[in-house]
Scaffold this motif. Structure first.
Motif: not given
Length: 126
Positions: A18-19, A21, A24-25, A30, A57, A60, A65
Motif C-alpha cells: 500500500l506504500h 505508487p 495505490r493507483r 487497493v 489513492l 495521487e 509523497d
C-alpha cells in the motif's frame, strides 16, 4: 494459522504494498487489500472510509509523497483471524524536512486472504 513470525512477514508485505505508487493507483489492487468496512484515522486527523480512500489513492501523483522509510514492525494477535500491525514511518519531503508517524493497522483474515480493516497514523512528537 501460521506462526506469528511468518504472519508478520506476510502482513508487512501487504502493508508495504500500500506504500507503492503502482499499487495505490490501481483500484483493483487497493480494493483487494482493503476490507469492506475499512476506516482510517489519518495523521492529519481526517477520518476516511473505504470508498473515499480508494478514490483519493488512485488519483495521487508520484511527486506528493517524498521518500518513505519504515521501521520497528511488530505484530500482535488479537483474535484467531485478526492481527494488529504497528510500525513507524519517516517521510522526507523535497525540502529535506522529515515527518515521523506512528502507524497501526488491523488486518483481518476473511477465510481466503488478509485484508486491512483499520489504519491509524499518529504524528510522532519528540
Amino acid at each position: 494459522m501460521t506462526s506469528l513470525r511468518a504472519e508478520l512477514a506476510d502482513i508487512r508485505s501487504l502493508e508495504e504494498a500500500l506504500h507503492r505508487p503502482e499499487v495505490r493507483r490501481s483500484r483493483d489492487a487497493v480494493e483487494a487489500l482493503l476490507a469492506e468496512g475499512f476506516v482510517e484515522f489519518g495523521a492529519s486527523g481526517t477520518v476516511y472510509r473505504r470508498a473515499e480512500i480508494i478514490d483519493l489513492l488512485i488519483q495521487e501523483d508520484d511527486n506528493n509523497d517524498g521518500d518513505l522509510r519504515t521501521a520497528n514492525y511488530s505484530l500482535t494477535s488479537i483474535s484467531r483471524d485478526a492481527v494488529l500491525l504497528t510500525y513507524e514511518s519517516q517521510r522526507t519531503q523535497d525540502d529535506g524536512s522529515k515527518r515521523y508517524v506512528l502507524r497501526s493497522s488491523i488486518w483481518k483474515h476473511n477465510g481466503e486472504k488478509w485484508q486491512m480493516l483499520f489504519h491509524q497514523g499518529t504524528i510522532k512528537r519528540s
